[in-house]
Design a protein around this motif. Structure first.
Motif, PDB file in Angstrom:
ATOM      1  N   ALA A 284      36.651  24.482  36.359  1.00 32.07           N
ATOM      2  CA  ALA A 284      35.703  25.736  36.715  1.00 32.07           C
ATOM      3  C   ALA A 284      36.565  26.996  37.425  1.00 32.07           C
ATOM      4  CB  ALA A 284      34.852  25.501  37.728  1.00 32.07           C
ATOM      5  N   THR A 285      37.429  26.509  38.716  1.00 32.05           N
ATOM      6  CA  THR A 285      38.567  27.301  38.919  1.00 32.05           C
ATOM      7  C   THR A 285      38.709  28.195  37.767  1.00 32.05           C
ATOM      8  OG1 THR A 285      38.945  26.060  40.746  1.00 32.05           O
ATOM      9  CG2 THR A 285      40.642  28.450  40.138  1.00 32.05           C
ATOM     10  N   GLU A 286      39.552  27.447  37.041  1.00 32.34           N
ATOM     11  CA  GLU A 286      40.461  27.656  35.915  1.00 32.34           C
ATOM     12  C   GLU A 286      39.927  28.614  34.931  1.00 32.34           C
ATOM     13  OE1 GLU A 286      41.778  28.004  31.231  1.00 32.34           O
ATOM     14  OE2 GLU A 286      40.042  26.377  32.343  1.00 32.34           O
ATOM     15  N   ARG A 287      38.436  28.131  34.991  1.00 27.38           N
ATOM     16  CA  ARG A 287      37.667  29.472  33.919  1.00 27.38           C
ATOM     17  C   ARG A 287      36.866  30.354  34.305  1.00 27.38           C
ATOM     18  NH1 ARG A 287      37.107  24.037  31.988  1.00 27.38           N
ATOM     19  NH2 ARG A 287      36.511  23.913  29.213  1.00 27.38           N
ATOM     20  N   VAL A 288      36.438  30.285  35.867  1.00 25.89           N
ATOM     21  CA  VAL A 288      36.780  31.092  36.593  1.00 25.89           C
ATOM     22  C   VAL A 288      37.334  32.242  36.789  1.00 25.89           C
ATOM     23  CG1 VAL A 288      36.775  30.727  38.889  1.00 25.89           C
ATOM     24  CG2 VAL A 288      34.654  31.980  38.430  1.00 25.89           C
TER      25      VAL A 288
END
Length: 532
Positions: A246-250
């Motif tokens: 999730a962190t990578e995408r956001v």
């Protein structure tokens, strides 16, 4: 001009030739079948010219007789084609003007005269559509699908008909086939994108957006924004179970659209959970400068879990300085000051928001301050709660007429991507109602119209005049009303405040109040009387 010059040039050449023949006399002798004919050169040339003209005239007559049947057939076909296109033009005009009878008549004439002409089939389908004959329209579009030249047009018509009868499966199949046959067709790409978003296929939707951008169907800026929205949606799904993914995408979403509020708030939460507070604060501050938002303020104030109320107050002051004391910054400042028990500072932050038509959140914030300072159920607290019931509403996420406190990547009505916009809902004025008439009760949970009342004087609250105990029914004890600075508007029935007890200064116009639940009271004469 050039034709005249060419004619004069040919005339000069002919005159020169005649002069040359006259200057060089001679004789021409023809011997044929024992006969000998002798004549001058000039007469021989004239005879040859006359013979050529006669031969050409005879050939034209013979050729005309030979090609006469074909010419007649071609002329008849051209006349039928002209009549067909005339009927087609009139049929299009009838469809545009909404005349189904004329449209059907011209469509039949065009089909009879033109046959399987694509425009004739399209006219027949449109005439059937405006007539309400869905089966005939689908039949015409299916005939277009069978023809390779009109296949995409037929798929478009079948897609529209499937949408009208709410057959999403067929509509998706038609759109996918059209996108495969013609990748540059806009409607097919949009329909495929909506279907992927409705299914939560964010990776497939991202590929569709990238393909549309590469084909030039959308602008690069819009493509970046849509990709950021899709990445944010994918990150929201993985926030709880896969925080690293999730962190990578956001973070990719924040890079594509730094002003996207949901992406910045989510990035701040995820980075704070990972311990990268500096980067989280930097992302939220950049989004806050682009547009202050309560979600950004909440994420910024709660970056560090162990912060004290004083630390959160300092963070709120930072947000206020970054946005030049935007109203959202003042509300966040008032919330932090309230939690820190700095009531004077909270009042100073809210003072500019109370000068002209304070919003619901501002009124609720003042009600909470009054309750904290002077106790629950005081006149000032009840006054601000009453004003909150009629105050202008605060901004919400709105898409296609739907208002929501939480952001969503697609519209719940149309499935359109990035449809939610942060703005103030439209205010609706309530109509006058007669006292004592029985009105239909609004359904539970319905959004009722609210009239905006004239702001009251916050500095000089007036206590309401209390009628004698015999003139009014007993009022039950008021339950505590949850009113937060970031809360929603409580209805008068939910707040427990009777409409008659709202303190109103002299000379202030009485606002239209939403109807309260009606109770039945037994009078002394035994008749039922409704008490509001």
């Amino acid at each position: 001009m050039w034709r005249a010059l060419a004619f004069l040039a040919l005339l000069a050449v002919a005159a020169y030739g005649a002069t040359w023949v006259a200057d060089h006399p001679g004789s021409v002798t023809i011997v044929w079948n024992g006969y000998e004919v002798a004549t001058s050169l000039a007469i021989a040339l004239i005879g040859v010219l006359i013979a050529a003209i006669v031969v050409g005239f005879i050939w034209a007559i013979v050729r005309g007789l030979i090609t006469l049947p074909e010419a007649l057939v071609r002329g008849s076909r051209d006349r039928r084609r002209a009549k067909g296109y005339s009927a087609l033009s009139r049929g299009m005009v009838a469809v545009g003007s909404g005349d189904p009878m004329a449209a059907r008549r011209h469509a039949n004439d065009a089909e009879r005269l033109l046959g399987a002409e694509p425009l004739a089939l399209l006219l027949k389908a449109q005439a059937a559509q405006i007539s309400g004959d869905r089966e005939a329209a689908e039949s015409a579009f299916q005939r277009m699908v069978d023809d390779p030249e009109t296949r995409v047009l037929g798929l478009r018509g079948l897609f529209v008909e499937a949408r009208r009868r709410e057959d999403d499966v067929s509509a998706r199949a038609y759109a996918a086939e059209a996108a495969r046959l013609a990748p540059s067709v806009t409607w097919a790409n949009e329909a495929v994108l909506e279907a992927q978003c409705a299914d939560g296929d964010w990776s497939g939707a991202t590929e569709t957006v990238e393909r549309r951008a590469s084909l030039g169907l959308i602008e690069k800026g819009l493509a970046r924004r849509q990709r950021a929205v899709l990445l944010t949606a994918a990150a929201q799904e993985r926030e709880a179970g896969e925080p690293e993914a999730a962190t990578e995408r956001v973070l990719r979403a924040v890079k594509l659209a730094p002003d996207l509020v949901p992406a910045a708030a989510l990035a701040g939460r995820l980075l704070a959970r990972r311990g990268d507070l500096r980067k989280a604060a930097k992302i939220i501050e950049a989004a806050w400068r682009a547009g202050p938002h309560p979600d950004l303020a909440k994420a910024y104030l709660t970056l560090r879990t162990g912060d004290s109320v004083r630390d959160r107050l300092a963070r709120a002051e930072t947000l206020a300085r970054l946005s030049s004391w935007h109203p959202e910054a003042r509300l966040a400042m008032a919330q932090a000051a309230y939690e820190a028990r700095e009531f004077t500072q909270a009042r100073e932050a809210l003072a500019p928001l109370l000068a002209d038509r304070p919003s619901v959140r501002a009124c609720l914030a003042m009600a909470r301050l009054e309750e904290a300072e002077h106790g629950a159920g005081t006149g000032r607290s009840r006054e601000w709660l009453s004003r909150a019931a009629h105050a202008p509403r605060d901004p919400l996420w709105i898409a296609d007429g739907i208002a929501s406190e939480r952001w969503a990547p697609v519209s719940p009505v149309t499935g359109r991507l990035d449809a939610f916009v942060w703005k103030t809902p439209t205010e609706v004025l309530a109509g006058p109602s007669e006292t004592g008439t029985d009105e239909a009760e609004p359904p539970e949970g319905a959004i009722l119209p609210i009239e905006v009342a004239k702001p009251l004087d916050a500095a000089k609250p007036t206590e309401p005049a209390r009628p004698p105990e015999s003139a009014k029914p007993p009022v039950p004890a008021q339950p505590p009303v949850p009113a937060g600075l970031n809360g929603t508007t409580p209805s008068p029935a939910a707040s427990g405040i009777p409409a008659a007890s709202n303190p109103m200064p002299a000379g202030t116009s009485t606002p239209v109040v939403l109807p309260m639940p009606k109770a039945v009271d037994k009078a002394a004469d035994g008749k039922d009387r409704r008490v509001v």
